[in-house]
Every structure is written in C-alpha cells, then in structure tokens.
Design a protein around this motif. Structure first.
Motif, PDB file in Angstrom:
ATOM      1  N   LYS A 237       0.832  -1.203   0.000  1.00  0.00           N
ATOM      2  CA  LYS A 237       0.000   0.000   0.000  1.00  0.00           C
ATOM      3  C   LYS A 237       0.869   1.256   0.000  1.00  0.00           C
ATOM      4  O   LYS A 237       1.841   1.348   0.745  1.00  0.00           O
ATOM      5  N   GLY A 238       0.503   2.226  -0.833  1.00  0.00           N
ATOM      6  CA  GLY A 238       1.238   3.474  -0.903  1.00  0.00           C
ATOM      7  C   GLY A 238       2.338   3.475  -1.941  1.00  0.00           C
ATOM      8  O   GLY A 238       2.918   4.533  -2.214  1.00  0.00           O
ATOM      9  N   ARG A 242      -1.296   7.872  -3.070  1.00  0.00           N
ATOM     10  CA  ARG A 242      -2.697   7.817  -2.638  1.00  0.00           C
ATOM     11  C   ARG A 242      -3.648   8.002  -3.820  1.00  0.00           C
ATOM     12  O   ARG A 242      -3.505   8.930  -4.621  1.00  0.00           O
ATOM     13  N   ASP A 243      -4.619   7.104  -3.925  1.00  0.00           N
ATOM     14  CA  ASP A 243      -5.699   7.184  -4.922  1.00  0.00           C
ATOM     15  C   ASP A 243      -5.174   7.291  -6.346  1.00  0.00           C
ATOM     16  O   ASP A 243      -5.709   8.034  -7.173  1.00  0.00           O
ATOM     17  N   ARG A 366      -8.256   9.735   8.247  1.00  0.00           N
ATOM     18  CA  ARG A 366      -7.541  10.424   7.161  1.00  0.00           C
ATOM     19  C   ARG A 366      -7.626  11.934   7.315  1.00  0.00           C
ATOM     20  O   ARG A 366      -6.659  12.644   7.054  1.00  0.00           O
ATOM     21  N   SER A 390      -6.084   3.840   1.330  1.00  0.00           N
ATOM     22  CA  SER A 390      -5.055   4.219   0.361  1.00  0.00           C
ATOM     23  C   SER A 390      -4.110   5.181   1.067  1.00  0.00           C
ATOM     24  O   SER A 390      -4.557   6.126   1.715  1.00  0.00           O
ATOM     25  N   GLN A 391      -2.806   4.937   0.958  1.00  0.00           N
ATOM     26  CA  GLN A 391      -1.823   5.734   1.681  1.00  0.00           C
ATOM     27  C   GLN A 391      -0.939   6.527   0.718  1.00  0.00           C
ATOM     28  O   GLN A 391      -0.729   6.131  -0.432  1.00  0.00           O
ATOM     29  N   PRO A 392      -0.388   7.655   1.196  1.00  0.00           N
ATOM     30  CA  PRO A 392       0.420   8.503   0.305  1.00  0.00           C
ATOM     31  C   PRO A 392       1.792   7.934  -0.026  1.00  0.00           C
ATOM     32  O   PRO A 392       2.381   8.284  -1.036  1.00  0.00           O
ATOM     33  N   TYR A 397       1.244   1.474   6.136  1.00  0.00           N
ATOM     34  CA  TYR A 397       0.101   0.615   6.448  1.00  0.00           C
ATOM     35  C   TYR A 397       0.601  -0.820   6.469  1.00  0.00           C
ATOM     36  O   TYR A 397       1.066  -1.348   5.453  1.00  0.00           O
TER      37      TYR A 397
END
Length: 534
Positions: A237-238, A242-243, A366, A390-392, A397
């Motif tokens: 994740k990340g 993010r996104d 968030r 979702s992480q930057p 995470y």
C-alpha cells in the motif's frame, strides 16, 4: 575488549543500529555493560513477543533491521511467534540471544533456561540460526546477517552466544567497515523478452507486492508507461501513492478484480508471493491467471510457487522495475485508467455491507491524521482497511492479517513504528480480543512517552471466529470472552483513555491526542454500527 563489547561496537559503529529491544536476564547481563551510555537506545517491552513485534514494526516503518537482545530458553520461545510473522512477511530482524555454557550443551543437566537444542528450534523461524563458538568469528557472522537483510530476501536472523563467551577477550583491532552489497539485477535477455510480451499485451495487469516498497518512483513510472491496472497488496500500500488512477488496491480476492485477472493476457508480478492472504482471503482458490505470467523476485524458488509462471526473473524489485521502464520511453495507451475505474466501480466497496461501517472510520482518521502510519492487528477495522485504505507513501500501512496471521501484533508493532519514525503520527488498530495478548505493552508506551493512538474496536470477543462457527454450523465456544474495563486498565497504566460510539466522537477524541504519551480510544462496536447504519 570483550566479546559482548565487540558486539555492541559492531552494531552501533559498523551497522548503524540505534535502537534495541529486550528484557534483561541473568544470562544477558554482560550484554548490557556499557549500553546505558553507549549511544544505542534500549527499549524494555513487557514480554519477549512484544520485543519481536516492536522490532518488526520498527523495521517496516524505517526499512532498517529491528534488533532484539533475548535471554536463553523461555525468552526465545516467547519471541518465536514474532519471528514467524517477520519471516512470513520478509521483515529484517536480528535476534541475539544468550545460550548456556559451552561445556553444558546437550547434556540435559537441568540448567537454568536449558533447551535440548535452542538453535534447532529457532532455525524454523529464521533465515539462519548460528551458534557462536569463537568470539573472533563475530564480525563475520554479523556480516552474514546484514548480507541477508541487504542483498537477498530478508527475514529474521538468530545469533546465539554461550554465556561463557560474553566476557571472553577479543583482539582489539579496528572494526571492519560494512561491505557494500548489491542485490541481483534480472537477466538482460529475460528482461527484453518480458518487455516484448508487455508491449504486445492488449489487457495487461500488474501485481506489486511488499518487495516493491523501496522503489515507489520506479513502480509508478512503469505502471503508468504500461497503462496497466495494478493490484497493490497489503504490504505494498502506498507504492503508487494515494488514490492513483491505476491502483486496484489489495482487492485481488474480490469478484471484479478476479474477473479482470482472468481476462488479462499478460501479467507482471513483482516482489509478491501470490499468496493466500493477499489473493485468496475468501479461501476458495479462485484467483486464476490464464494469461502469460511474468514473475520477478529475489528468491528463485518463489518464481514457481502458487501460479504457473511463463517467464521468471531473479532480481531486485526496484532495479527490475526501473530497467523495464527503460523499454517504454513513451507511455502506451490501453485504456488502463478506464479499466481500473470500471473495476473499482463494480467492486462498490463503500456500499458493501462488510465495509460500509468503516468508510467513515477511515475518513475520520484520514482527515485528522493524513500522514499517519496505520499498524493493525487481526480485527474488523483492519480487515476492512485492507480493502478501503489508500496511503500517500509505502511503509505507512501494515498489519498481522497477512502471512503468519498472529494476534497481539498491533500494539507493540505500532510502538516500534513510532520509535523508528518519531515525527509521524502512528495509529494502532486493535480489537478487544487480540489486544489482550500484548496489552501489557501499554506500560512500555507510557514509559517511553510514545504518542501512539490506540484505537480499540470492542465487539465483545472474537467476532471473526464467531462468524466462522456460525457459517459452519458449529456451536459457539470460546469466542464470547469477557473483556476488562479498558478505561480502568488504561488509567492504571497511566494512559489517557476515552470511549466513543460514532464518527463525530472519534473525530473529537483524535483532536485532543497528547504529545507526550499514548491515547487509547475505545470504540463501542455496537454503537458504531448502529450510528453508521442510520
């Protein structure tokens, strides 16, 4: 200089170790001589399992090995569970333990902390376990350990030292400099073939695992040039940010992503085991790949596990991603963003009854702590977060629902992450069942003045196992357990605590978190579910 002093100097000066986790015992006292002012921070957990989980969280948050000093016998059997989790997730961890005197080994005399074969026991949860019999060999053995961490698939390494060697004299010579070690790069011919297949693909798919966390820029560059929908596993994740419009998240076990995978003509899998806890959490073996599978991994044997591979390359994930991207100087156009958006829409995560109550949960986190590292146990918010969050950046995470799947991980691992990243907020996501395995580490959080936020999902027992029993027609037994009054328990440890039942109350609680110690936020699960369903 003694063997124990040499160990400390090597860790500190050669390998840059700044933090160690351990509980002193009569067999390890010699290891502590000079530690109090030796430039290395010692953190005392309340259980050796907690020490291992702290080292794990420290390693995941920083990318540096977590180091533990552990006593003979019970200390090692206590930390074995944490080592098993680290081994399953390829986390670098150095466990240095004591061992009974050399002249007593294998004699079964009933010595303090005696095991028939400690080394053999620990070999099963480590990349290697070594018994030091000559102090002069210590630099070489430590070099081997850090070679594992830096140049091959990492994991725990165990080094045991007989107690009669701690004070043994060693030649006082200059410390050897650390070797510069590089991970392997993939074969050029194989890389060119992989690039050709990816260029020809009409419906490519990329699968990125935890092995990619050190190369987010290379990962983003390649998937964007391939214009390919991308699964990022829980430990990845990340990696794409993010996104990202090509990120399908860790949703490979859900129907819409499985459908996309079945129809992919070329699949690139990098730094991922393709294992059950990332691709088949519904446990039906339903993640099917029919296209040509290209796998890149540091470990050769991993290339042929779990799925039928068409092309396998041994190599470092970051280097491989960067080299592959060079074959695509201009981005291809294959409707990757549109395919990703359509798949995510078909998933409908926000409306899914299993996940919907946790959409506001993570929205509040968030909003309040956008840069936070989220560290989880096996508990309902974590199961949902694996799909929703979702992480930057990578390393923000991680949890124990992958791989070994142990309980009790979240709290101590969050403390390790906070020690490793003191400038970032850290949130521990735990349940009322799992937190009881390591609740004593609240004392460590208070003692070390760590500003970790502990969000405790209280649903009156082992909810996940309750559902499994109900689904399989098994009468509930052992799952409706009695919990303590967590507010009182937290106060007894000197930890600020509060109780919430809806998103607005959670937001208010997060707004007043202290800077010089932990905050426990107990979420009444029944009240939360009622509030979010209305």
């Amino acid at each position: 200089m003694t063997c124990a002093q040499l160990l400390l100097r090597l860790l500190r000066d050669t390998y840059g170790v700044d933090t160690v986790f351990g509980i002193p015992g009569v067999h390890t006292v010699a290891l502590y001589r000079g530690l109090e002012n030796g430039g290395v921070r010692h953190v005392t957990p309340r259980h050796e399992q907690g020490a291992g989980f702290m080292a794990d969280g420290y390693a995941r948050a920083t990318g540096k090995p977590g180091v533990c000093l552990i006593i003979t016998g019970p200390g090692m059997t206590n930390i074995a569970t944490a080592m098993g989790q680290a081994l399953a997730d390829s986390i670098p961890m150095l466990v240095i333990s004591s061992l009974n005197r050399r002249d007593t080994l294998g004699r079964g005399q009933g010595r303090l902390h005696e095991l028939p074969s400690q080394q053999q026991l620990m070999a099963g949860v480590s990349r290697f376990s070594h018994t030091l019999l000559d102090p002069a060999a210590l630099p070489e053995v430590l070099a081997r350990a850090f070679a594992v961490f830096e140049s091959q698939r990492p994991g725990p390494v165990h080094i045991e030292i007989p107690i009669d060697l701690f004070d043994a004299p060693v030649t006082s010579a200059e410390l050897p400099p650390p070797a510069r070690l590089f991970r392997p790069a993939p074969d050029p011919e194989g890389l060119a073939l992989a690039a050709a297949w990816l260029r020809e693909a009409q419906r490519p798919l990329v699968l990125l695992g935890g092995g990619c966390v050190e190369a987010p820029a290379a990962a983003r560059t390649l998937v964007e040039r391939l214009d390919a929908p991308t699964v990022t596993t829980i430990n990845a994740k990340g990696v794409l940010g993010r996104d990202h419009p090509l990120d399908l998240g860790a949703n490979a076990a859900l129907p819409a992503v499985r459908e996309l995978a079945r129809h992919a003509d070329v699949i690139l899998a990098v730094g991922t085991e393709l294992g059950e806890t990332d691709y088949d959490v519904v446990f039906d073996d339903g993640f099917e790949l029919h296209g040509r599978l290209i796998r890149i991994d540091l470990e050769a044997q991993q290339l042929v596990r779990n799925q039928q591979v068409s092309l396998g390359l041994v190599g470092d994930a970051g280097r491989s991603l960067a080299l592959l991207a060079e074959f695509f100087p201009e981005a291809l156009s294959r409707a990757g963003r549109e395919r990703t958006a359509a798949t995510l829409a078909a998933l409908g995560l926000a409306a899914d009854l299993a996940f919907a109550p946790f959409v506001p949960f993570y929205a509040v986190l968030r909003e309040a702590l956008p840069e936070a590292i989220l560290v989880g146990d096996s508990t309902a918010p974590v199961y949902a977060g694996n799909h929703l969050v979702s992480q930057p950046e990578p390393r923000r995470y991680f949890n124990a629902s992958t791989g070994y799947g142990t309980l009790g991980y979240g709290l101590p691992a969050a403390l390790g992450a906070q020690l490793g990243q003191p400038t970032l907020p850290v949130v521990a996501l735990v349940g009322d069942g799992g937190v009881m395995f390591t609740l004593s580490e609240l004392a460590t959080a208070v003692e070390e003045r760590l500003p970790v936020v502990i969000v405790l999902w209280h649903n009156q027992g082992y909810e996940e196992i309750r559902r499994y029993m109900d689904a399989h027609g098994v009468a509930r037994c052992g799952v409706d357990i009695q919990a303590p009054d967590f507010q009182t328990v937290a106060a007894g440890f000197g930890c600020l605590a509060t109780r919430v039942g809806n998103p607005a109350e959670l937001a208010r609680a997060l707004a007043v978190r202290p800077n010089g110690g932990p905050l426990l936020i107990e979420v009444d699960a029944s009240a939360w579910l009622e509030a979010t369903e209305s």
